[in-house]
Design a protein around this motif. Structure first.
Motif, PDB file in Angstrom:
ATOM      1  N   ILE A 287       0.850  -1.209   0.000  1.00 52.50           N
ATOM      2  CA  ILE A 287       0.000   0.000   0.000  1.00 52.50           C
ATOM      3  C   ILE A 287       0.880   1.253   0.000  1.00 52.50           C
ATOM      4  N   GLN A 288       1.900   1.194   0.836  1.00 47.95           N
ATOM      5  CA  GLN A 288       2.836   2.326   0.916  1.00 47.95           C
ATOM      6  C   GLN A 288       3.490   2.582  -0.448  1.00 47.95           C
ATOM      7  N   ALA A 289       3.745   1.497  -1.183  1.00 45.19           N
ATOM      8  CA  ALA A 289       4.385   1.618  -2.494  1.00 45.19           C
ATOM      9  C   ALA A 289       3.420   2.117  -3.562  1.00 45.19           C
ATOM     10  N   GLY A 290       2.139   2.146  -3.228  1.00 47.93           N
ATOM     11  CA  GLY A 290       1.144   2.606  -4.218  1.00 47.93           C
ATOM     12  C   GLY A 290       0.648   1.498  -5.127  1.00 47.93           C
ATOM     13  N   VAL A 291       0.810   0.251  -4.679  1.00 50.26           N
ATOM     14  CA  VAL A 291       0.383  -0.879  -5.515  1.00 50.26           C
ATOM     15  C   VAL A 291      -1.141  -0.912  -5.613  1.00 50.26           C
ATOM     16  N   GLN A 292      -1.635  -0.905  -6.834  1.00 51.28           N
ATOM     17  CA  GLN A 292      -3.088  -0.962  -7.055  1.00 51.28           C
ATOM     18  C   GLN A 292      -3.531  -2.360  -7.457  1.00 51.28           C
ATOM     19  N   SER A 293      -2.689  -3.050  -8.209  1.00 49.62           N
ATOM     20  CA  SER A 293      -3.068  -4.409  -8.605  1.00 49.62           C
ATOM     21  C   SER A 293      -1.832  -5.289  -8.688  1.00 49.62           C
ATOM     22  N   VAL A 294      -2.039  -6.566  -8.404  1.00 52.02           N
ATOM     23  CA  VAL A 294      -0.946  -7.524  -8.479  1.00 52.02           C
ATOM     24  C   VAL A 294      -1.383  -8.704  -9.340  1.00 52.02           C
ATOM     25  N   GLU A 295      -0.402  -9.372  -9.903  1.00 54.38           N
ATOM     26  CA  GLU A 295      -0.684 -10.597 -10.645  1.00 54.38           C
ATOM     27  C   GLU A 295       0.076 -11.716  -9.956  1.00 54.38           C
ATOM     28  N   THR A 296      -0.593 -12.851  -9.823  1.00 50.01           N
ATOM     29  CA  THR A 296       0.034 -13.948  -9.095  1.00 50.01           C
ATOM     30  C   THR A 296      -0.486 -15.277  -9.630  1.00 50.01           C
ATOM     31  N   GLY A 297      -0.090 -16.392  -9.022  1.00 52.16           N
ATOM     32  CA  GLY A 297      -0.545 -17.722  -9.425  1.00 52.16           C
ATOM     33  C   GLY A 297      -2.015 -17.893  -9.125  1.00 52.16           C
ATOM     34  N   PRO A 298      -2.430 -19.100  -8.845  1.00 51.85           N
ATOM     35  CA  PRO A 298      -1.587 -20.231  -8.447  1.00 51.85           C
ATOM     36  C   PRO A 298      -1.084 -21.070  -9.636  1.00 51.85           C
ATOM     37  N   GLN A 299      -1.480 -20.791 -10.843  1.00 49.21           N
ATOM     38  CA  GLN A 299      -1.180 -21.587 -12.047  1.00 49.21           C
ATOM     39  C   GLN A 299      -1.927 -22.921 -12.021  1.00 49.21           C
ATOM     40  N   THR A 300      -1.916 -23.605 -10.907  1.00 52.34           N
ATOM     41  CA  THR A 300      -2.746 -24.791 -10.689  1.00 52.34           C
ATOM     42  C   THR A 300      -2.932 -24.895  -9.185  1.00 52.34           C
ATOM     43  N   ALA A 301      -4.055 -25.489  -8.781  1.00 52.47           N
ATOM     44  CA  ALA A 301      -4.272 -25.652  -7.332  1.00 52.47           C
ATOM     45  C   ALA A 301      -3.993 -27.088  -6.902  1.00 52.47           C
ATOM     46  N   ILE A 302      -3.393 -27.857  -7.795  1.00 49.37           N
ATOM     47  CA  ILE A 302      -3.120 -29.267  -7.490  1.00 49.37           C
ATOM     48  C   ILE A 302      -1.698 -29.402  -6.950  1.00 49.37           C
ATOM     49  N   ALA A 303      -1.604 -29.847  -5.705  1.00 54.80           N
ATOM     50  CA  ALA A 303      -0.295 -29.899  -5.040  1.00 54.80           C
ATOM     51  C   ALA A 303       0.686 -30.796  -5.785  1.00 54.80           C
ATOM     52  N   GLU A 304       0.213 -31.967  -6.259  1.00 58.35           N
ATOM     53  CA  GLU A 304       1.122 -32.893  -6.964  1.00 58.35           C
ATOM     54  C   GLU A 304       1.716 -32.229  -8.198  1.00 58.35           C
ATOM     55  N   THR A 305       0.878 -31.467  -8.902  1.00 56.37           N
ATOM     56  CA  THR A 305       1.345 -30.808 -10.120  1.00 56.37           C
ATOM     57  C   THR A 305       2.388 -29.753  -9.766  1.00 56.37           C
ATOM     58  N   GLN A 306       2.093 -28.983  -8.725  1.00 56.82           N
ATOM     59  CA  GLN A 306       3.040 -27.945  -8.300  1.00 56.82           C
ATOM     60  C   GLN A 306       4.395 -28.570  -7.982  1.00 56.82           C
ATOM     61  N   LYS A 307       4.348 -29.725  -7.342  1.00 55.22           N
ATOM     62  CA  LYS A 307       5.592 -30.404  -6.982  1.00 55.22           C
ATOM     63  C   LYS A 307       6.339 -30.827  -8.244  1.00 55.22           C
ATOM     64  N   ARG A 308       5.596 -31.363  -9.186  1.00 54.68           N
ATOM     65  CA  ARG A 308       6.234 -31.837 -10.427  1.00 54.68           C
ATOM     66  C   ARG A 308       6.900 -30.695 -11.190  1.00 54.68           C
ATOM     67  N   ILE A 309       6.277 -29.527 -11.155  1.00 52.08           N
ATOM     68  CA  ILE A 309       6.846 -28.415 -11.932  1.00 52.08           C
ATOM     69  C   ILE A 309       7.810 -27.570 -11.089  1.00 52.08           C
ATOM     70  N   GLY A 310       8.099 -28.063  -9.876  1.00 54.42           N
ATOM     71  CA  GLY A 310       9.114 -27.402  -9.054  1.00 54.42           C
ATOM     72  C   GLY A 310       8.666 -26.074  -8.489  1.00 54.42           C
ATOM     73  N   ARG A 311       7.360 -25.955  -8.260  1.00 49.64           N
ATOM     74  CA  ARG A 311       6.846 -24.675  -7.797  1.00 49.64           C
ATOM     75  C   ARG A 311       6.356 -24.821  -6.360  1.00 49.64           C
ATOM     76  N   TYR A 312       6.702 -23.872  -5.532  1.00 49.60           N
ATOM     77  CA  TYR A 312       6.215 -23.898  -4.154  1.00 49.60           C
ATOM     78  C   TYR A 312       4.762 -23.441  -4.127  1.00 49.60           C
ATOM     79  N   PHE A 313       3.926 -24.170  -3.418  1.00 48.73           N
ATOM     80  CA  PHE A 313       2.516 -23.771  -3.305  1.00 48.73           C
ATOM     81  C   PHE A 313       1.973 -24.256  -1.978  1.00 48.73           C
ATOM     82  N   ASP A 314       1.340 -23.324  -1.277  1.00 53.00           N
ATOM     83  CA  ASP A 314       0.665 -23.674  -0.032  1.00 53.00           C
ATOM     84  C   ASP A 314      -0.716 -23.034  -0.124  1.00 53.00           C
ATOM     85  N   ALA A 315      -1.722 -23.897  -0.339  1.00 46.46           N
ATOM     86  CA  ALA A 315      -3.074 -23.388  -0.626  1.00 46.46           C
ATOM     87  C   ALA A 315      -3.570 -22.447   0.479  1.00 46.46           C
TER      88      ALA A 315
END
Lengths: 425, 293
Positions: A287-315
């Motif tokens: 907020i201090q930085a003036g951020v109005q919008s952000v873009e983020t994942g999750p790309q997939t919500a499937i934990a096994e898939t996240q693991k396979r693609i080497g991506r950290y994900f905690d739902a």
């Protein structure tokens, strides 16, 4: 008095409404060399990828009469660039054509072998390499064989040189904005506080690059921010850092300098955040930085898939991060990728449902591009990955996700995302 | 996928559909009553306005405006689409904040559609309504800002006309097609194959389609399009013996009651295994699929 300066044209085909920051860096770095500044004229020619016309670009080239042409190559523009390069080579056979960028870098030799119009392909970051190439082509300094970080064609053969160590001190690259190479414009101004990414997401070309993070100095970023935020016509701009909230210390410093420079209520839009790491303190900084919008994942919500693609994900942490940002009035855009190994049709449905449940401002769906140089590209066989070897490298199938399911998942997700995104504020 | 809160505006209709479940004795709600219902909702973000024929309610625009004021972000109008042929009314609805439409259409030509609606001229008006939505959706002002679903009631009368209906809807640029079993006189397996074929044609035209009222055992190979599997709920209905051992037993409502009553159970066979069932069960945990009571 005739103009004897050598002319260099840097060409990009950009996603509609965007400019090329990369070419800005290359030009600014080259012009920082006094001889190059004196003896060359460098022009950036940016087209919209949707409307850019190859013959129009060709006409511009015949008018500008360049002595050297550089192309900035991305997955979305490669087809157009190759078409243009083929045509240019026929009417300007003596003009060296240099290609660089994430689409060609990891496949430099293959591109040279398959596309005789290209003369040189840059493996990785282009600033120092391009300056060496200018010196070689215009001043006859050195030999191509000695320029690290390129592959090139010699007679009918492709020669691959060693890779180049990237610039450690990023401040050696002058700011394209502070030097007037690029002009800040509303919504189309991109700043960068560091290069690299601490994560190794399988689909992202940043993951195949350098592990080491390299930073611009805060003084440099501060000067750029002051320039951009000092212009009341700029309502919003972007930071292209791979993770804006890299760590609390870095974010805190950025937030502080952004806040101090923000005289006209300028906003930061669609910056990338690591949502699992977003806590109350992060939100305060955003907020201090003036951020109005952000873009983020999750790309997939499937934990096994996240693991396979080497991506950290905690739902749970991800949901919490999204909620905290929303509660602070920040628009959160959530991205989903269709076609990841480990997913299938019903898992995509799950991911869409999970993401909708978070109530983001927008859901952005895309089909997996198996990009050269990414871990998924390198491990394609292991994942039974079938994909188009030509750009845009769309996934066709993988060991968990047959083509008919991918096709239907795209139809389903596109429809569902549109239904979601028509929401009024 | 989105869980909508339903508001039934009243029974009044402008068709005479044979399979209509709306009872005439139901009364038309006043604007005050409807606003009261909206106010009573804990979360009025997603609203579905249905009837009867929702567009006949005299205070529809005021209701939409009021719901927007209460925080409704997605207001979906379920309609036969006839009054959407009126360009002025349609643009007023959209400008007021209604951006999602579910239009019911039952065939590709007047004979099929009107055999079900029972009203001469209804087909042309519905198609004109869809055409108007398509025109607006493609306009610079509303590009990507209007969502149109088409609901096709599958009956014996339009079984042969399903593929041409899909082709018509493809030409009108709808975003989703729902093929819903609505009549009790359907030859079940034949209807399932016709629906399956129609959904394939929709996919070829890059339109997402789903079917409702067709148990998964009848839709092998098309499970991805079975609406009940995309937003599953635990079913507590009693199933016939033939369903025992079915992998979907607690996710499926079983054969339709009218089929059971007619003794047509031979067509339903328990599914012994499915590659999808584990992932479908995972969907049960998704709250975004289901509206709060």
């Amino acid at each position: 008095m005739p103009n004897h300066r050598r002319r260099i044209l840097l060409v990009s085909f950009n996603v509609a409404g965007h400019d090329s920051l990369a070419l800005g860096y290359i030009k600014a770095f080259a012009l920082n060399a006094p001889t190059v500044a004196r003896q060359t004229e460098i022009e950036i020619l940016g087209f919209s990828n949707e409307e850019g016309n190859v013959r129009q670009a060709l006409y511009y080239m015949t008018e500008f009469k360049p002595h050297l042409i550089g192309f900035s190559c991305y997955v979305w523009s490669m087809g157009t660039i190759l078409e243009l390069a083929r045509s240019v080579k026929q009417i300007m056979p003596r003009v060296p054509l240099i290609a660089g960028g994430p689409e060609v870098g990891p496949m430099a030799d293959e591109y040279l072998e398959e596309h005789p119009a290209l003369d040189v392909v840059v493996h990785d970051e282009g600033e120092t390499v391009f300056l060496d190439l200018i010196r070689y082509f215009f001043a006859g300094k050195g030999r191509l064989e000695d320029i690290a970080g390129i592959s090139f064609r010699r007679d009918q053969e492709v020669v691959r040189n060693t890779d180049r160590t990237p610039i450690k001190d990023l401040d050696k690259i002058p700011s394209p904005y502070l030097t007037g190479v690029l002009t800040p414009r509303d919504g189309v101004t991109y700043l960068q506080s560091f290069r690299g990414c601490p994560f190794r997401c399988g689909f992202c070309y940043e993951a195949g690059r350098h592990k080491m993070l390299r930073f611009f100095s805060y003084e440099r970023v501060k000067a750029e921010v002051a320039l951009v935020m000092g212009d009341p016509s700029i309502r919003s701009f972007h930071f292209v850092d791979s993770v804006f909230n890299l760590n609390p210390k870095h974010l805190g410093k950025l937030a502080s300098l952004l806040q101090k420079a923000n005289r006209y209520n300028t906003g930061l839009r669609t910056i990338e955040v690591f949502t699992e790491q977003v806590d109350e303190e992060t939100v305060r900084y955003l907020i201090q930085a003036g951020v109005q919008s952000v873009e983020t994942g999750p790309q997939t919500a499937i934990a096994e898939t996240q693991k396979r693609i080497g991506r950290y994900f905690d739902a749970e942490k991800f949901s919490r991060g999204v909620r905290l940002m929303q509660e602070a009035g920040i628009d959160v855009w959530c991205d989903l990728i269709i076609g990841l190994p480990g997913d299938n049709f019903f898992r995509c449905v799950f991911s869409v449902a999970y993401t909708m449940g978070l109530g983001p401002a927008r859901i952005v769906i895309s089909i997996l591009h198996v990009l050269p140089g990414t871990p998924l590209f390198e491990k394609a066989e292991r994942f039974g990955m079938a994909f188009d070897p030509a750009p845009p490298h769309y996934v066709i199938a993988n060991d968990s996700f047959p083509f008919d399911q991918i096709y239907n998942a795209v139809l389903f997700s596109s429809s569902a995302a549109k239904e979601y995104n028509v929401a009024l504020p | 996928m989105i869980a909508y809160q339903k508001l039934c505006l009243g029974p009044e209709g402008n068709n005479d559909c044979a399979m209509c479940s709306v009872k005439n004795e139901q009364k038309t709600c006043t604007l005050t009553e409807l606003i009261h219902q909206v106010n009573a909702l804990a979360d009025p973000e997603n609203l579905e306005l249905c009837g009867g024929e929702s567009t006949l309610h005299k205070d529809l625009l005021s209701l939409i405006s009021s719901a927007r004021g209460r925080g409704a972000k997605r207001i979906k109008l379920v309609t036969m689409g006839r009054r959407l042929a009126d360009w002025d009314l349609l643009t007023e609805l959209i400008d007021e904040g209604c951006r999602l439409f579910e239009v019911r259409i039952h065939g590709s030509r007047p004979e099929t559609h009107e055999a079900i609606t029972g009203d001469h001229g209804s087909f042309d008006q519905t198609v004109q309504g869809l055409q108007n939505l398509s025109t607006l959706s493609n306009s610079a002002e509303y590009e990507g800002a209007i969502y149109v679903a088409a609901r096709v009631g599958v009956t014996r009368a339009n079984l042969e006309d399903l593929v041409p209906t899909i082709a018509l809807l493809a030409s009108l640029g709808v975003d989703r097609i729902i093929l819903a079993r609505t009549a009790s006189d359907l030859p079940t397996t034949k209807a399932a194959r016709a629906v399956e074929n129609a959904m394939r044609v929709a996919a070829l035209n890059r339109i997402w389609s789903v079917c409702e009222g067709f148990p998964p055992c009848l839709m092998k190979g098309s499970e991805m399009h079975v609406a009940e599997l995309l937003r599953p709920v635990l079913s507590e209905t009693q199933k016939p013996k033939g369903c025992r051992g079915c992998t979907y037993i607690d996710l499926c409502n079983g054969p339709p009651e009218d089929v059971i009553a007619q003794g047509g159970l031979r067509e339903f066979r328990a599914v012994s295994s499915s590659p999808y069932v584990e992932d479908v069960r995972r969907l049960l945990t998704m709250r975004s699929l289901h509206a709060e009571p």
